[in-house]
Design a protein around this motif. Structure first.
Motif, short mmCIF file in Angstrom:
data_model
loop_
_atom_site.label_atom_id
_atom_site.label_comp_id
_atom_site.label_asym_id
_atom_site.label_seq_id
_atom_site.Cartn_x
_atom_site.Cartn_y
_atom_site.Cartn_z
N VAL A 141 0.89 -1.10 -0.04
CA VAL A 141 0.00 0.06 -0.09
C VAL A 141 1.06 1.14 -0.08
N ARG A 142 0.57 2.13 -0.97
CA ARG A 142 1.44 3.47 -0.90
C ARG A 142 1.09 4.19 0.38
N TYR A 143 1.90 4.99 0.89
CA TYR A 143 1.55 5.80 1.95
C TYR A 143 1.80 7.14 2.18
N MET A 144 0.93 7.99 2.57
CA MET A 144 1.23 9.35 2.64
C MET A 144 0.77 10.07 4.02
N ASP A 145 1.54 10.96 4.63
CA ASP A 145 1.24 11.60 5.81
C ASP A 145 0.38 12.95 5.47
N TYR A 146 -0.67 13.22 6.03
CA TYR A 146 -1.09 14.76 6.22
C TYR A 146 -1.04 14.99 7.65
N ASN A 147 0.12 15.97 7.85
CA ASN A 147 0.35 16.60 8.96
C ASN A 147 -0.75 17.60 9.59
N VAL A 148 -1.54 17.67 10.41
CA VAL A 148 -2.40 18.47 10.86
C VAL A 148 -1.40 19.95 11.13
N GLN A 149 -1.98 21.07 10.54
CA GLN A 149 -1.21 22.23 11.34
C GLN A 149 -2.17 22.90 12.54
N LEU A 150 -1.56 23.69 13.38
CA LEU A 150 -2.35 24.16 14.18
C LEU A 150 -3.62 24.78 13.82
N GLU A 151 -3.63 25.85 12.87
CA GLU A 151 -4.80 26.23 12.17
C GLU A 151 -5.83 25.38 11.81
N ASP A 173 -9.15 26.50 19.36
CA ASP A 173 -10.42 27.11 19.90
C ASP A 173 -10.49 26.93 21.42
N GLN A 174 -9.61 26.08 21.78
CA GLN A 174 -9.77 25.55 23.26
C GLN A 174 -8.60 26.27 24.20
N TYR A 175 -7.59 26.72 23.68
CA TYR A 175 -6.35 27.08 24.23
C TYR A 175 -5.74 28.19 23.65
N PRO A 176 -5.09 29.30 24.50
CA PRO A 176 -4.52 30.36 23.95
C PRO A 176 -3.24 29.85 23.10
N ARG A 177 -2.87 30.88 22.23
CA ARG A 177 -1.66 30.31 21.53
C ARG A 177 -0.36 30.07 22.47
N SER A 178 -0.63 31.02 23.51
CA SER A 178 0.78 30.71 24.29
C SER A 178 0.86 29.50 25.20
N HIS A 179 -0.36 28.56 24.97
CA HIS A 179 -0.27 27.68 26.14
C HIS A 179 0.67 26.48 25.79
N GLN A 180 0.91 25.73 26.65
CA GLN A 180 1.93 24.65 26.57
C GLN A 180 1.33 23.78 25.56
N VAL A 181 0.24 23.42 25.34
CA VAL A 181 -0.43 22.38 24.54
C VAL A 181 -0.16 22.58 23.18
N LEU A 182 -0.25 24.17 22.89
CA LEU A 182 0.07 24.45 21.62
C LEU A 182 1.21 24.80 21.40
#
Length: 501
Positions: A425-435, A441-450
């Motif tokens: 099977v051929r494989y590709m990643d689609y890496n989700v960007q923050l946007e 929507d849950q954290y401010p951009r400065s939060h550690q999670v982000l």
């Protein structure tokens, strides 16, 4: 006088110099040891987390006593015990250097038993027991009486020995020796079989599709294919719905009905017994270790025969040869949902794909869903157990795994990226960007999670899972998605290979 004093002080200076040199040398050695074994865990996240992954990865499942729906939870989990062991090993190594003893540490004894013995570890994940002679299976007592047998053995027939959480929910069987003079004698046979018996379990994390294949079905295929159907399956922890789901596959491997060994009141007698499967790797088979060079491609052929799947190869021309390849979008109801699923489908259709959206669950008919996946040329889905359906994709098809935001590439690589290549099977990643992530929507951009995902990783699996798997949905950027589909089209073979006669 001064010359005499200098002559007496000279040895002291030489001695002090030797001591200082030795201390500097020790510091250098300690620095090397620290760099090699004690590097910051997330300085090189892929390497460190890969070690953790190799020791234990699982699609997290609720307690086996939970309802069927709950058993289908499909998040992955990683044990932290290996990291502790590595730390202890590092400490020991450093202590040996400081002591200056110069002695090699004794090598730990291997847990593997020689193959001449009845039971032996085929890997760190799987134990296999084999015996021939007078064999009487008293299933409801979890006893297997064997003559001849040198000593008793206890074993759990599920290929996840490295994971105590899973193994806690697997029934243990005792292989018990007996002879003609045993007192009391073993129970008399009530059912005699002329073929070997094979005992395995669907306890542990079975019921989660990823674990169904990784822990049970692929090892089962690897272990029993050589019997060519002349073997009787004895299943511990039998769930009727689970057996029904995979009956087409069982019919490719055994000519007989599956026995519920835990609840059967008979004493089944066999000329030979095999307890437990051989495990090679997650979602895969190592042909170099397999009789006859069997591979996971052979397993896929067996699945095609089991579920009567027509397509051997994917094509840019599509299943009908009309120039419209099929795009299958794997949907999810819980976390990691596509928030713009309809827009994604419309984008795919505009590019010439036939688009289907489907969500596999416990109640999905396996044969029907297998045929749907087999009809696809490109399959797209967010990381999760649903991607396990890639086992039904035709050769040359493209799997696009959408990797959630949060530094999870190490997790997605081992579960689906690496197995895909072995499955043709051929494989590709689609890496989700923050946007593209609902986390914004849950954290401010400065939060550690982000701002610092690897700092969250350091807090342990529960923190990582909660932040990036349980609470995240994705809204793909349609321009990026279209570009991904264009690349997927380019990877597809121009025409499907003809079906074998």
């Amino acid at each position: 006088m001064k010359a005499s004093l200098r002559s007496r002080q000279e040895p002291r200076r030489v001695s002090n110099g030797v001591i200082i040199a030795a201390m500097l040398l020790s510091l250098c050695v300690l620095s090397i040891v620290k760099a090699r074994y004690c590097s910051t865990p997330f300085g090189k996240p892929d390497d460190q987390l890969q070690e953790q992954m190799n020791s234990s990865i699982r699609m997290e499942t609720d307690h086996p006593a939970a309802t069927v729906e709950e058993e289908q939870e499909d998040e992955e989990d990683v044990e932290e015990a290996p990291a502790t062991a590595a730390k202890a090993s590092t400490t020991s190594a450093a202590a040996a250097v400081v002591s200056g003893a110069g002695k090699k540490s004794p090598k730990p004894k291997s847990k593997s038993k020689p193959k001449k013995q009845t039971c032996y570890m085929t890997s760190k994940r799987s134990e296999r027991c084999e015996a021939a002679g007078d064999i009487r299976v008293e299933g409801n007592a979890s006893l297997i009486h064997i003559n001849p047998l040198s000593k008793s053995w206890k074993t759990k027939p599920y290929a996840r020995y490295h994971d105590p959480v899973a193994m806690a929910h697997v029934r243990e069987f005792t292989l018990k020796p007996f002879s003609s003079s045993s007192s009391p004698p073993p129970p008399a046979c009530t059912k005699n079989h002329s073929v070997p018996g094979f005992l395995f379990s669907n306890g542990g994390f079975s019921g989660n599709l990823y674990h169904d294949y990784t822990d049970v079905l692929i090892p089962l295929f690897l272990t029993t294919r050589s019997f060519r159907g002349e073997v009787r399956f004895l299943l511990s922890g039998l769930k009727p719905w689970w057996v029904t789901k995979f009956t087409p596959l069982f019919r490719q491997l055994t000519n007989y009905d599956v026995l519920d060994v835990d609840n059967d009141g008979e004493i089944h007698c066999f000329p030979r017994i095999v307890v437990g499967s051989t495990f090679h790797k997650d979602m895969g088979v190592d042909p170099s270790k397999s009789p006859g060079g069997v591979s996971v491609v052979d397993f896929k052929r067996t699945l095609r025969a089991a579920f009567d799947l027509p397509r051997a190869s994917a094509s840019r021309a599509g299943a009908r040869g009309d120039g419209k390849p099929r795009l299958l979008i794997i949907s999810r109801k819980s976390s990691r949902r596509f928030l713009n699923e309809k827009e994604m489908a419309a984008a795919g259709a505009a590019m010439g794909f036939q688009v289907r959206i489907a969500e596999p669950d416990q109640h999905t008919d396996m044969a029907t869903f297998a045929r749907l996946v087999n009809s696809a040329d490109v399959m797209v889905g967010v990381h999760g157990a649903g991607l396990t359906n890639m086992v039904f994709l035709p050769a040359g098809a493209v799997l696009v795994q959408v990797v959630p935001f949060g530094g999870l590439e190490w997790l997605t690589r081992v579960t689906f990226k690496e197995p895909a290549a072995d499955m043709e099977v051929r494989y590709m990643d689609y890496n989700v960007q923050l946007e593209e992530s609902s986390l914004l929507d849950q954290y401010p951009r400065s939060h550690q999670v982000l701002a610092d995902p690897y700092a969250v990783h350091k807090q342990g699996w529960d923190a990582l899972k909660t932040a990036y798997l349980d609470k995240q949905n994705v809204r793909l950027d349609l321009d990026r998605f279209r570009a991904t589909l264009r690349d997927a089209l380019a990877l597809l073979p121009p025409a499907a290979a003809p079906l074998p006669a």
